[in-house]
Design a protein around this motif. Structure first.
Motif, PDB file in Angstrom:
ATOM      1  N   ARG A 100       0.843  -1.193   0.000  1.00 44.77           N
ATOM      2  CA  ARG A 100       0.000   0.000   0.000  1.00 44.77           C
ATOM      3  C   ARG A 100       0.879   1.245   0.000  1.00 44.77           C
ATOM      4  NH1 ARG A 100      -2.540   1.069   4.333  1.00 44.77           N
ATOM      5  NH2 ARG A 100      -1.428  -0.407   5.678  1.00 44.77           N
ATOM      6  N   VAL A 101       0.501   2.223  -0.796  1.00 42.33           N
ATOM      7  CA  VAL A 101       1.317   3.431  -0.932  1.00 42.33           C
ATOM      8  C   VAL A 101       1.492   4.125   0.407  1.00 42.33           C
ATOM      9  CG1 VAL A 101       1.425   5.736  -1.968  1.00 42.33           C
ATOM     10  CG2 VAL A 101       0.742   3.780  -3.358  1.00 42.33           C
ATOM     11  N   SER A 102       0.422   4.258   1.178  1.00 41.38           N
ATOM     12  CA  SER A 102       0.517   4.957   2.464  1.00 41.38           C
ATOM     13  C   SER A 102       1.471   4.239   3.418  1.00 41.38           C
ATOM     14  CB  SER A 102      -0.872   5.072   3.103  1.00 41.38           C
ATOM     15  OG  SER A 102      -1.451   3.786   3.296  1.00 41.38           O
ATOM     16  N   ALA A 103       1.414   2.901   3.425  1.00 44.33           N
ATOM     17  CA  ALA A 103       2.310   2.130   4.286  1.00 44.33           C
ATOM     18  C   ALA A 103       3.752   2.238   3.805  1.00 44.33           C
ATOM     19  CB  ALA A 103       1.866   0.666   4.318  1.00 44.33           C
ATOM     20  N   ARG A 104       3.938   2.305   2.512  1.00 46.68           N
ATOM     21  CA  ARG A 104       5.291   2.449   1.972  1.00 46.68           C
ATOM     22  C   ARG A 104       5.872   3.821   2.309  1.00 46.68           C
ATOM     23  NH1 ARG A 104       7.502  -1.038  -1.378  1.00 46.68           N
ATOM     24  NH2 ARG A 104       8.743   0.563  -2.444  1.00 46.68           N
ATOM     25  N   VAL A 105       5.036   4.850   2.269  1.00 44.72           N
ATOM     26  CA  VAL A 105       5.499   6.192   2.639  1.00 44.72           C
ATOM     27  C   VAL A 105       6.027   6.176   4.069  1.00 44.72           C
ATOM     28  CG1 VAL A 105       4.723   8.536   3.189  1.00 44.72           C
ATOM     29  CG2 VAL A 105       4.076   7.483   1.013  1.00 44.72           C
ATOM     30  N   ARG A 106       5.263   5.586   4.970  1.00 46.40           N
ATOM     31  CA  ARG A 106       5.695   5.492   6.373  1.00 46.40           C
ATOM     32  C   ARG A 106       7.021   4.745   6.477  1.00 46.40           C
ATOM     33  NH1 ARG A 106       5.643   1.583  10.190  1.00 46.40           N
ATOM     34  NH2 ARG A 106       5.390   2.207  12.378  1.00 46.40           N
ATOM     35  N   ALA A 107       7.105   3.605   5.810  1.00 49.90           N
ATOM     36  CA  ALA A 107       8.321   2.788   5.877  1.00 49.90           C
ATOM     37  C   ALA A 107       9.515   3.515   5.276  1.00 49.90           C
ATOM     38  CB  ALA A 107       8.086   1.463   5.166  1.00 49.90           C
ATOM     39  N   LEU A 108       9.288   4.277   4.228  1.00 54.28           N
ATOM     40  CA  LEU A 108      10.381   4.994   3.566  1.00 54.28           C
ATOM     41  C   LEU A 108      10.915   6.130   4.431  1.00 54.28           C
ATOM     42  CD1 LEU A 108       8.929   5.008  -0.040  1.00 54.28           C
ATOM     43  CD2 LEU A 108      11.161   4.077   0.592  1.00 54.28           C
ATOM     44  N   ILE A 109      10.027   6.826   5.134  1.00 52.39           N
ATOM     45  CA  ILE A 109      10.487   7.880   6.044  1.00 52.39           C
ATOM     46  C   ILE A 109      11.378   7.284   7.128  1.00 52.39           C
ATOM     47  CG2 ILE A 109       9.765   9.557   7.781  1.00 52.39           C
ATOM     48  CD1 ILE A 109       7.259  10.060   6.108  1.00 52.39           C
ATOM     49  N   LEU A 110      10.935   6.176   7.701  1.00 50.09           N
ATOM     50  CA  LEU A 110      11.729   5.529   8.746  1.00 50.09           C
ATOM     51  C   LEU A 110      13.041   4.989   8.188  1.00 50.09           C
ATOM     52  CD1 LEU A 110       8.885   3.642  10.660  1.00 50.09           C
ATOM     53  CD2 LEU A 110      10.069   5.740  11.344  1.00 50.09           C
ATOM     54  N   LEU A 111      13.003   4.459   6.965  1.00 42.95           N
ATOM     55  CA  LEU A 111      14.224   3.976   6.322  1.00 42.95           C
ATOM     56  C   LEU A 111      15.198   5.124   6.091  1.00 42.95           C
ATOM     57  CD1 LEU A 111      15.909   1.832   4.787  1.00 42.95           C
ATOM     58  CD2 LEU A 111      14.543   2.379   2.754  1.00 42.95           C
ATOM     59  N   ARG A 112      14.675   6.245   5.622  1.00 46.01           N
ATOM     60  CA  ARG A 112      15.509   7.428   5.352  1.00 46.01           C
ATOM     61  C   ARG A 112      16.226   7.872   6.625  1.00 46.01           C
ATOM     62  NH1 ARG A 112      18.150  11.401   4.326  1.00 46.01           N
ATOM     63  NH2 ARG A 112      17.758  13.022   2.774  1.00 46.01           N
ATOM     64  N   LEU A 113      15.525   7.881   7.734  1.00 44.25           N
ATOM     65  CA  LEU A 113      16.119   8.294   9.002  1.00 44.25           C
ATOM     66  C   LEU A 113      17.081   7.240   9.544  1.00 44.25           C
ATOM     67  CD1 LEU A 113      12.974   9.851  10.720  1.00 44.25           C
ATOM     68  CD2 LEU A 113      14.797  11.033   9.483  1.00 44.25           C
ATOM     69  N   GLU A 114      16.714   5.977   9.400  1.00 36.97           N
ATOM     70  CA  GLU A 114      17.590   4.899   9.876  1.00 36.97           C
ATOM     71  C   GLU A 114      18.928   4.930   9.141  1.00 36.97           C
ATOM     72  OE1 GLU A 114      17.724  -0.003   9.871  1.00 36.97           O
ATOM     73  OE2 GLU A 114      15.841   1.043   9.462  1.00 36.97           O
ATOM     74  N   GLN A 115      18.892   5.145   7.837  1.00 43.16           N
ATOM     75  CA  GLN A 115      20.132   5.195   7.062  1.00 43.16           C
ATOM     76  C   GLN A 115      21.016   6.363   7.480  1.00 43.16           C
ATOM     77  OE1 GLN A 115      18.384   5.284   3.103  1.00 43.16           O
ATOM     78  NE2 GLN A 115      19.014   3.168   2.730  1.00 43.16           N
ATOM     79  N   ALA A 116      20.412   7.411   8.006  1.00 43.91           N
ATOM     80  CA  ALA A 116      21.160   8.617   8.374  1.00 43.91           C
ATOM     81  C   ALA A 116      21.543   8.641   9.845  1.00 43.91           C
ATOM     82  CB  ALA A 116      20.333   9.860   8.038  1.00 43.91           C
ATOM     83  N   ARG A 197       1.615   9.248  14.846  1.00 46.77           N
ATOM     84  CA  ARG A 197       0.628  10.244  15.274  1.00 46.77           C
ATOM     85  C   ARG A 197       0.412  11.293  14.201  1.00 46.77           C
ATOM     86  NH1 ARG A 197       3.509   9.681  20.174  1.00 46.77           N
ATOM     87  NH2 ARG A 197       4.645  11.638  19.839  1.00 46.77           N
ATOM     88  N   ARG A 198       1.490  11.728  13.557  1.00 50.85           N
ATOM     89  CA  ARG A 198       1.357  12.729  12.500  1.00 50.85           C
ATOM     90  C   ARG A 198       0.569  12.172  11.326  1.00 50.85           C
ATOM     91  NH1 ARG A 198       2.764  17.980  13.570  1.00 50.85           N
ATOM     92  NH2 ARG A 198       3.014  18.208  11.327  1.00 50.85           N
ATOM     93  N   LEU A 199       0.862  10.944  10.937  1.00 48.69           N
ATOM     94  CA  LEU A 199       0.150  10.332   9.812  1.00 48.69           C
ATOM     95  C   LEU A 199      -1.318  10.104  10.159  1.00 48.69           C
ATOM     96  CD1 LEU A 199       2.833   7.756   8.619  1.00 48.69           C
ATOM     97  CD2 LEU A 199       2.167   9.888   7.477  1.00 48.69           C
ATOM     98  N   ALA A 200      -1.590   9.744  11.407  1.00 50.49           N
ATOM     99  CA  ALA A 200      -2.974   9.554  11.830  1.00 50.49           C
ATOM    100  C   ALA A 200      -3.736  10.872  11.774  1.00 50.49           C
ATOM    101  CB  ALA A 200      -3.021   8.974  13.239  1.00 50.49           C
ATOM    102  N   SER A 201      -3.076  11.961  12.156  1.00 53.70           N
ATOM    103  CA  SER A 201      -3.718  13.278  12.091  1.00 53.70           C
ATOM    104  C   SER A 201      -4.045  13.647  10.654  1.00 53.70           C
ATOM    105  CB  SER A 201      -2.797  14.342  12.708  1.00 53.70           C
ATOM    106  OG  SER A 201      -2.579  14.096  14.076  1.00 53.70           O
ATOM    107  N   VAL A 202      -3.124  13.356   9.741  1.00 50.14           N
ATOM    108  CA  VAL A 202      -3.362  13.632   8.321  1.00 50.14           C
ATOM    109  C   VAL A 202      -4.530  12.806   7.808  1.00 50.14           C
ATOM    110  CG1 VAL A 202      -2.407  13.381   6.003  1.00 50.14           C
ATOM    111  CG2 VAL A 202      -1.006  14.352   7.825  1.00 50.14           C
ATOM    112  N   ALA A 203      -4.600  11.532   8.229  1.00 47.23           N
ATOM    113  CA  ALA A 203      -5.681  10.657   7.784  1.00 47.23           C
ATOM    114  C   ALA A 203      -7.023  11.162   8.296  1.00 47.23           C
ATOM    115  CB  ALA A 203      -5.430   9.232   8.266  1.00 47.23           C
ATOM    116  N   ARG A 204      -7.061  11.599   9.571  1.00 46.33           N
ATOM    117  CA  ARG A 204      -8.311  12.134  10.122  1.00 46.33           C
ATOM    118  C   ARG A 204      -8.732  13.388   9.392  1.00 46.33           C
ATOM    119  NH1 ARG A 204      -5.899  10.651  15.066  1.00 46.33           N
ATOM    120  NH2 ARG A 204      -5.205  12.784  15.420  1.00 46.33           N
ATOM    121  N   PHE A 205      -7.765  14.245   9.088  1.00 43.45           N
ATOM    122  CA  PHE A 205      -8.067  15.462   8.338  1.00 43.45           C
ATOM    123  C   PHE A 205      -8.624  15.123   6.964  1.00 43.45           C
ATOM    124  CE2 PHE A 205      -6.716  18.668   5.220  1.00 43.45           C
ATOM    125  CZ  PHE A 205      -7.364  19.786   5.721  1.00 43.45           C
TER     126      PHE A 205
END
Length: 235
Positions: A100-116, A197-205
């Motif tokens: 799912r695109v939304s789940a991949r976005v979440r995973a990619l953000i965490l991957l980006r930070l983990e790599q750094a 929490r941020r993604l949940a807020s966006v989803a609620r919005f």
């Protein structure tokens, strides 16, 4: 905390807001990419903690003529480092099992930070540098490229106005999460919870916006029907 350490926290919200507006009006050109630039950046990273993003650090790490690789100076170095991080993330995106695109976005953000993770201080100093008034455009370009790289790696194929809105929304989410991550002293679980929490807020919005649009459409159709009935009676 020193003023240098506080600058990103003080000015990053304004940069995120500017990047959100920029995503709607124009998009930055890709960074110049060359193995010699990447090698110079990687060589100077250990020196950034003490010398900052400076020509001195670059020359000491990559030779006296290394500054020719970055004619834009330290701000361009920071931009290029962010672009390098984006490319590392994109190259590793195939390891993410989420579909799912939304789940991949979440995973990619965490991957980006983990790599750094090993470059946290360099990123903190880079944000402080880009937070200076003269480097605002470089900061906007950097955030915009990262957000676009995340959506692209997630498999987003939108070509309408949602292309802009998705990038504008993710700019706020990513910028806030990055700032939180810089201060996170946990094993990364606090950053993950913050992102959720941020993604949940966006989803609620998004759900509220869709409901409002549906109700507005219903009200418009009802008013049109009522108006038409009144005209019929009057005639």
């Amino acid at each position: 905390m020193t003023l240098l350490g506080r600058l990103p926290g003080l000015l990053l919200p304004a940069l995120a807001d500017g990047a959100q507006r920029a995503a709607v009006s124009e998009f930055p050109a890709p960074m110049e990419q060359h193995p010699s630039r990447d090698a110079a950046l990687l060589a100077m990273l250990p020196l950034v903690e003490t010398l900052g993003w400076s020509l001195r650090a670059l020359r000491q790490a990559a030779g006296p003529d290394a500054d020719l690789l970055f004619p834009g100076g330290p701000a361009e170095m920071v931009e290029a480092h962010a672009d390098l991080g984006d490319r590392r993330m994109a190259e590793a995106a195939g390891t993410i099992a989420e579909t799912r695109v939304s789940a991949r976005v979440r995973a990619l953000i965490l991957l980006r930070l983990e790599q750094a993770a090993g470059e946290r201080e360099a990123i903190r100093r880079g944000l402080a540098l880009l937070s200076l008034p003269g480097n605002r455009l470089a900061a906007l370009r950097s955030v915009a490229r990262t957000v676009d790289a995340i959506w692209h790696a997630a498999g987003d194929a939108s070509a309408d106005m949602s292309w802009y809105s998705k990038r504008a929304i993710l700019t706020g989410v990513y910028s806030a999460t990055l700032l939180f991550w810089l201060r996170d002293e946990s094993d990364g679980s606090d950053t993950q919870a913050f992102l959720d929490r941020r993604l949940a807020s966006v989803a609620r919005f998004g759900r509220r916006s869709a409901a409002l649009k549906e109700r507005a459409g219903y009200a418009f159709n009802l008013a049109a029907t009522w108006s038409g009935a009144m005209r019929t009676r009057a005639s």
